[in-house]
Design a protein around this motif. Structure first.
Motif, PDB file in Angstrom:
ATOM      1  N   TRP A  57      61.504  11.755  10.173  1.00 12.43           N
ATOM      2  CA  TRP A  57      61.239  13.054  10.805  1.00 12.43           C
ATOM      3  C   TRP A  57      62.283  13.329  11.883  1.00 12.43           C
ATOM      4  N   GLN A  58      62.532  12.307  12.689  1.00  8.27           N
ATOM      5  CA  GLN A  58      63.483  12.463  13.780  1.00  8.27           C
ATOM      6  C   GLN A  58      64.864  12.840  13.227  1.00  8.27           C
ATOM      7  N   TYR A  59      65.238  12.150  12.163  1.00  8.91           N
ATOM      8  CA  TYR A  59      66.552  12.417  11.568  1.00  8.91           C
ATOM      9  C   TYR A  59      66.613  13.842  11.013  1.00  8.91           C
ATOM     10  N   LEU A  60      65.532  14.256  10.343  1.00  7.72           N
ATOM     11  CA  LEU A  60      65.518  15.603   9.760  1.00  7.72           C
ATOM     12  C   LEU A  60      65.540  16.680  10.847  1.00  7.72           C
ATOM     13  N   ARG A  61      64.870  16.408  11.962  1.00  9.35           N
ATOM     14  CA  ARG A  61      64.929  17.343  13.097  1.00  9.35           C
ATOM     15  C   ARG A  61      66.379  17.517  13.561  1.00  9.35           C
ATOM     16  N   GLU A  62      67.089  16.387  13.656  1.00 14.28           N
ATOM     17  CA  GLU A  62      68.501  16.449  14.094  1.00 14.28           C
ATOM     18  C   GLU A  62      69.339  17.250  13.104  1.00 14.28           C
ATOM     19  N   VAL A  63      69.075  17.025  11.801  1.00 11.62           N
ATOM     20  CA  VAL A  63      69.817  17.758  10.769  1.00 11.62           C
ATOM     21  C   VAL A  63      69.563  19.257  10.932  1.00 11.62           C
ATOM     22  N   ASN A  64      68.303  19.618  11.164  1.00  8.91           N
ATOM     23  CA  ASN A  64      67.940  21.024  11.341  1.00  8.91           C
ATOM     24  C   ASN A  64      68.583  21.600  12.606  1.00  8.91           C
ATOM     25  N   GLN A  65      68.580  20.798  13.673  1.00  9.77           N
ATOM     26  CA  GLN A  65      69.173  21.276  14.932  1.00  9.77           C
ATOM     27  C   GLN A  65      70.675  21.506  14.807  1.00  9.77           C
ATOM     28  N   GLY A  83      54.839   7.819   0.013  1.00 13.59           N
ATOM     29  CA  GLY A  83      54.804   6.362  -0.118  1.00 13.59           C
ATOM     30  C   GLY A  83      55.596   5.620   0.950  1.00 13.59           C
ATOM     31  N   VAL A  84      55.988   6.332   2.010  1.00 18.50           N
ATOM     32  CA  VAL A  84      56.783   5.684   3.068  1.00 18.50           C
ATOM     33  C   VAL A  84      55.851   5.329   4.227  1.00 18.50           C
ATOM     34  N   ASP A  85      56.015   4.136   4.804  1.00 15.70           N
ATOM     35  CA  ASP A  85      55.100   3.757   5.881  1.00 15.70           C
ATOM     36  C   ASP A  85      55.332   4.631   7.118  1.00 15.70           C
ATOM     37  N   ILE A  86      54.330   4.650   7.988  1.00 15.36           N
ATOM     38  CA  ILE A  86      54.311   5.622   9.088  1.00 15.36           C
ATOM     39  C   ILE A  86      55.499   5.476  10.029  1.00 15.36           C
ATOM     40  N   GLU A  87      55.923   4.228  10.278  1.00 12.31           N
ATOM     41  CA  GLU A  87      57.036   4.003  11.199  1.00 12.31           C
ATOM     42  C   GLU A  87      58.330   4.618  10.643  1.00 12.31           C
ATOM     43  N   LEU A  88      58.546   4.325   9.369  1.00 11.62           N
ATOM     44  CA  LEU A  88      59.742   4.857   8.725  1.00 11.62           C
ATOM     45  C   LEU A  88      59.657   6.381   8.604  1.00 11.62           C
ATOM     46  N   ARG A  89      58.439   6.863   8.320  1.00 12.76           N
ATOM     47  CA  ARG A  89      58.262   8.307   8.183  1.00 12.76           C
ATOM     48  C   ARG A  89      58.657   9.008   9.478  1.00 12.76           C
ATOM     49  N   ALA A 144      70.905   0.264  -6.710  1.00  9.60           N
ATOM     50  CA  ALA A 144      69.770   1.022  -6.168  1.00  9.60           C
ATOM     51  C   ALA A 144      68.427   0.403  -6.546  1.00  9.60           C
ATOM     52  N   ARG A 145      68.382  -0.251  -7.696  1.00  7.23           N
ATOM     53  CA  ARG A 145      67.126  -0.832  -8.168  1.00  7.23           C
ATOM     54  C   ARG A 145      66.582  -1.895  -7.204  1.00  7.23           C
ATOM     55  N   SER A 146      67.500  -2.520  -6.464  1.00  2.00           N
ATOM     56  CA  SER A 146      67.062  -3.615  -5.586  1.00  2.00           C
ATOM     57  C   SER A 146      66.433  -3.104  -4.281  1.00  2.00           C
ATOM     58  N   LEU A 147      66.476  -1.791  -4.048  1.00  2.00           N
ATOM     59  CA  LEU A 147      65.956  -1.258  -2.776  1.00  2.00           C
ATOM     60  C   LEU A 147      64.433  -1.138  -2.782  1.00  2.00           C
ATOM     61  N   SER A 148      63.863  -1.143  -1.584  1.00  2.00           N
ATOM     62  CA  SER A 148      62.428  -0.881  -1.461  1.00  2.00           C
ATOM     63  C   SER A 148      62.203   0.628  -1.651  1.00  2.00           C
ATOM     64  N   GLY A 149      60.932   1.017  -1.802  1.00  2.00           N
ATOM     65  CA  GLY A 149      60.616   2.439  -2.005  1.00  2.00           C
ATOM     66  C   GLY A 149      61.130   3.313  -0.867  1.00  2.00           C
ATOM     67  N   GLY A 150      60.935   2.857   0.362  1.00  2.00           N
ATOM     68  CA  GLY A 150      61.371   3.632   1.521  1.00  2.00           C
ATOM     69  C   GLY A 150      62.884   3.783   1.561  1.00  2.00           C
ATOM     70  N   MET A 151      63.578   2.714   1.191  1.00  2.00           N
ATOM     71  CA  MET A 151      65.047   2.767   1.177  1.00  2.00           C
ATOM     72  C   MET A 151      65.531   3.729   0.096  1.00  2.00           C
ATOM     73  N   LYS A 152      64.843   3.745  -1.037  1.00  2.00           N
ATOM     74  CA  LYS A 152      65.236   4.673  -2.109  1.00  2.00           C
ATOM     75  C   LYS A 152      65.085   6.120  -1.640  1.00  2.00           C
ATOM     76  N   ARG A 153      64.012   6.386  -0.887  1.00  7.77           N
ATOM     77  CA  ARG A 153      63.813   7.747  -0.357  1.00  7.77           C
ATOM     78  C   ARG A 153      64.958   8.100   0.595  1.00  7.77           C
ATOM     79  N   ARG A 154      65.336   7.134   1.436  1.00  9.03           N
ATOM     80  CA  ARG A 154      66.431   7.395   2.394  1.00  9.03           C
ATOM     81  C   ARG A 154      67.751   7.590   1.665  1.00  9.03           C
ATOM     82  N   LEU A 155      67.912   6.846   0.573  1.00  9.78           N
ATOM     83  CA  LEU A 155      69.144   7.004  -0.221  1.00  9.78           C
ATOM     84  C   LEU A 155      69.241   8.436  -0.754  1.00  9.78           C
ATOM     85  N   MET A 156      68.101   8.977  -1.180  1.00 11.59           N
ATOM     86  CA  MET A 156      68.145  10.348  -1.721  1.00 11.59           C
ATOM     87  C   MET A 156      68.494  11.354  -0.632  1.00 11.59           C
ATOM     88  N   ILE A 157      68.051  11.079   0.598  1.00 10.24           N
ATOM     89  CA  ILE A 157      68.406  11.986   1.700  1.00 10.24           C
ATOM     90  C   ILE A 157      69.906  11.857   2.011  1.00 10.24           C
TER      91      ILE A 157
END
Lengths: 308, 258
Positions: free
Chosen positions: A176-184, A166-172, A134-147
C-alpha cells in the motif's frame, strides 16, 4: 480536470450469451487513486480486460488520456500498466529477464531497460532474487514481481486487479505504501480489490459494479457519508448474567463479555454510553464489526439483488 | 519515441527471448536431433546405405544428407513455435505481449524468428554431424540457404497455427505425429520420387515437403525430381498463405481473447 479513463456505453456479451457488461459509463480523473469494487462475476475483470485489449468489447467506447482504444490502440497500450489477478509470467524465466523484457516490449532501449528493471526490482524487494526463476518465488513475491513488471515502462495509468490477494497483512501494508508513492509521483491508479479496507485506505474515488452495471460512482468520503448505521462490538469489563436491553440501540448478545450494537447515525454514541453507565456496565473496548466500506458495500449489493 | 525504433526494440526483445528459451533447455532442444541424425547416418547411411545402388550418380549416403538436414530443420522449427506459443498461452504470459504496444504482425514475426533460429541452428549442427560421415557437397549456396530459410518459415508458421488451436499439451503433438512425420518420410528424403510406381509419383506431388526436399537436394547436389522454380513457387505460396492465416487468427483472438 482531464480524464485518465473515459468509458461510455460499454457492453460485453460473451459467446455463451452471458451479458457481463450492460452499457457502463465511467470516468477516472488524471492522478486519481480509484477503486472499482463489486462482487465476484460483477464485471470488474471484463471491464479491465477490455481496457487492456485482452477482451473484445461488444459495444461502447473506451478512451485513455483522450486516446480512443479502437482508433489509437498503440498509444493507449503505451500509457497502460497492468497487474492482473492471475499470475501471467513465464514461471521458468529469471525475474530480471521478465522485467527487462517487459520494458523491451514498450520500446525501452536495452541498457535503460536493464537499469529500470533493477530499480523496479529493488523497490519491491526482489533484487536479491533476480537470477531465480519466477516459479521459485512465494505468492507474495510473485505479486510484487507483477507490480515491478507493470511499472518498468513508467505507465501513466496503472490498473491493479486484486494486487494483494493472498498476501499477508504486513506485506500488504508495505505494498500500500509503495502504491501511494507511485500515485503521488503522478501515476493514476485503478484498483479492484476484495479487501475493502484496502480501498478505504488507498482510494479517493470509487465505483461499485454489480450485475454488469455501475450502481455507485462517487468519492469514498461521500460514500461513507451515506452510511446510516454502523455495527460496533463492545467488550465488557465484567461478565453479564443476562442480555442487556439498550433503549434505541438494537443489540445482539454474543457471549457474557461481548455484545454487538447497531448505532444509527442520528443517535450517535453518547446516549449509548449513558445507558450503559446507568445499567452499571463498564466497556473495556469497542471496535467496528466490519470495515465501514464493507458494511456499506454489502448493503448496496444486497439492495441491488433485492431489486433485481 | 519514434514508433519504428520502438518496434525494432520490441521485435528484438521477442526474438532474443525466444532464442534464450531454447538455448536454456538445450538438452531438450538441441541435443536430441544431433543424436537422432547421427543414428540416421549410421543406420541408413553406413549400414543399409552401403548395400544400396547409387541414385542419380550419388552414393545413398550422399543422396539422403540434404533431406535429413531439411528434416531436422522442419521438425525443430515446428517444435519450437508450437511449444513456445502454446506454453505462453498455457501460462498466460502471452498477455504480456497482447497488452503491450506491439503490432500483432510483429508478435507473429517474433515467434517465427525464434523457430527459424532454432531450425537453422540445429540444421547447422546436423550438417556438422553429417560431415563426419560424408564429404559434404554444395552445388549452390544461395539455393541451399534460401530453401532452408523458407522451409523453416513455413513450418514455424505451421507450429504457430497448431499452437493457436491447441487446448492441451496432447494437441501440440498430434499434428507432428500424424501429419508432419508421415509427410516428411514420404517426401523423398530417403528415395527419389522416380523410384515410385506411376500413380504414386503423381500422389507424391501433393506433398509439399517433396518440393522442399528436392530443392534442397538441388542446392547441395545439383539434382532434383522437381523443377526448382516450381519448388520456390510452392514454398512462397505456403509462406504467404500461412502468414496471412496466422495473422488473421491473432487479429480475431482465436484461443487468446474472450
Amino acid at each position: 480536470m482531464s480524464h485518465a479513463l473515459e468509458i461510455h456505453g460499454l457492453k460485453k456479451v460473451y459467446s455463451n450469451g452471458f451479458e457481463a457488461l450492460k452499457g457502463i459509463d465511467l470516468s477516472v480523473n488524471e492522478g486519481d487513486f480509484f477503486a472499482l469494487l463489486g462482487p465476484n462475476g460483477a464485471g470488474k475483470s471484463t471491464t479491465i480486460g477490455i481496457i487492456t485489449s485482452l477482451v473484445n468489447k461488444t459495444a461502447g467506447r473506451v478512451k485513455v488520456f483522450g486516446n480512443d482504444l479502437k482508433a489509437d490502440s498503440m498509444q493507449v497500450k503505451r500509457d497502460l500498466g497492468v497487474v492482473p489477478q492471475e499470475f501471467n509470467f513465464n514461471m521458468f524465466e529469471p525475474l530480471l529477464e521478465i522485467v527487462t523484457n517487459q520494458a523491451g516490449y514498450y520500446g525501452v532501449e536495452p541498457v535503460l531497460a536493464r537499469q529500470r528493471a533493477e530499480e523496479s526490482l529493488k523497490k519491491l524487494g526482489l533484487w536479491d532474487k533476480r537470477k531465480e526463476i519466477a516459479r521459485s518465488l512465494s505468492g507474495g513475491m510473485k505479486r510484487r514481481l507483477m507490480i515491478a513488471r507493470a511499472l518498468v515502462h513508467q505507465p501513466k495509468l496503472l490498473i491493479l486487479d486484486e494486487p494483494t490477494a493472498g498476501v499477508d497483512i504486513e506485506l500488504r501494508r508495505s505494498m500500500w505504501q509503495y502504491l501511494r508513492e507511485v500515485n503521488q509521483r503522478g501515476t493514476t491508479i485503478i484498483l479492484t480489490t476484495h479487501y475493502l479496507e484496502e480501498a478505504e485506505q488507498l482510494c479517493r474515488n470509487v465505483a461499485i459494479i454489480d450485475h454488469g452495471q455501475i450502481i455507485e460512482n462517487t468519492s469514498i468520503k461521500a460514500l461513507l457519508g451515506k452510511m446510516d448505521r454502523e455495527t460496533m462490538i463492545l467488550e465488557l469489563a465484567k461478565p453479564q448474567a443476562a442480555p442487556l436491553h439498550l433503549e434505541g440501540y438494537p443489540s445482539t448478545w454474543v457471549d457474557s463479555h461481548t455484545i454487538e450494537v447497531e448505532i444509527y447515525r442520528n443517535r450517535g454514541l453518547n446516549a449509548l454510553f449513558g445507558e450503559l453507565e446507568r445499567q452499571g456496565v463498564m466497556v473495556k473496548s469497542m471496535r467496528n464489526k466490519a470495515n465501514r466500506l464493507e458494511e456499506l458495500f454489502l448493503d448496496l449489493v444486497e439492495s441491488g439483488v433485492k431489486k433485481s | 519515441m519514434n514508433r519504428l525504433h520502438h518496434y525494432r526494440i520490441a521485435l528484438a526483445t521477442i526474438v532474443l527471448k525466444e532464442m534464450r528459451r531454447f538455448l536454456r533447455i538445450w538438452v531438450q532442444t538441441v541435443l536430441p536431433p544431433m543424436i537422432t541424425m547421427a543414428l540416421y547416418f549410421i543406420i541408413f547411411g553406413k549400414m543399409i546405405g552401403s548395400q544400396i545402388a547409387p541414385i542419380d550418380g550419388f552414393s545413398y549416403m550422399d543422396y539422403i544428407v540434404p533431406g535429413l538436414i531439411l528434416m531436422s530443420v522442419i521438425t525443430q522449427s515446428y517444435a519450437n513455435v508450437v511449444s513456445s506459443f502454446y506454453g505462453s498461452k498455457f501460462q498466460r504470459y502471452v498477455e504480456e505481449l497482447l497488452i503491450a504496444p506491439i503490432p500483432l504482425s510483429l508478435i507473429l514475426i517474433g515467434f517465427v524468428s525464434g523457430g527459424v533460429a532454432r531450425g537453422l541452428m540445429v540444421g547447422g549442427i546436423v550438417t556438422v554431424v553429417a560431415s563426419l560421415f560424408v564429404d559434404l557437397q554444395l552445388h549452390n549456396l544461395w539455393v541451399t540457404l534460401s530453401i532452408l530459410l523458407l522451409t523453416s518459415i513455413v513450418f514455424s508458421l505451421g507450429g504457430f497455427i497448431n499452437a493457436v488451436y491447441a487446448k492441451s499439451f496432447d494437441d501440440i503433438s498430434i499434428i507432428p505425429t500424424f501429419v508432419l512425420t508421415p509427410l516428411t518420410y514420404l517426401g523423398g528424403v530417403f528415395y527419389s520420387v522416380s523410384m515410385l510406381p506411376g500413380i504414386w509419383q503423381d500422389v507424391s506431388l501433393l506433398n509439399p515437403i517433396l518440393y522442399m526436399v528436392n530443392a534442397m537436394r538441388y542446392g547441395m547436389l545439383g539434382i532434383s525430381d522437381i523443377n526448382l522454380w516450381v519448388a520456390y513457387g510452392v514454398l512462397l505460396a505456403f509462406v504467404v498463405a500461412l502468414f496471412s492465416f496466422s495473422l488473421w487468427l491473432l487479429k480475431r483472438g482465436v484461443g487468446l481473447r474472450g
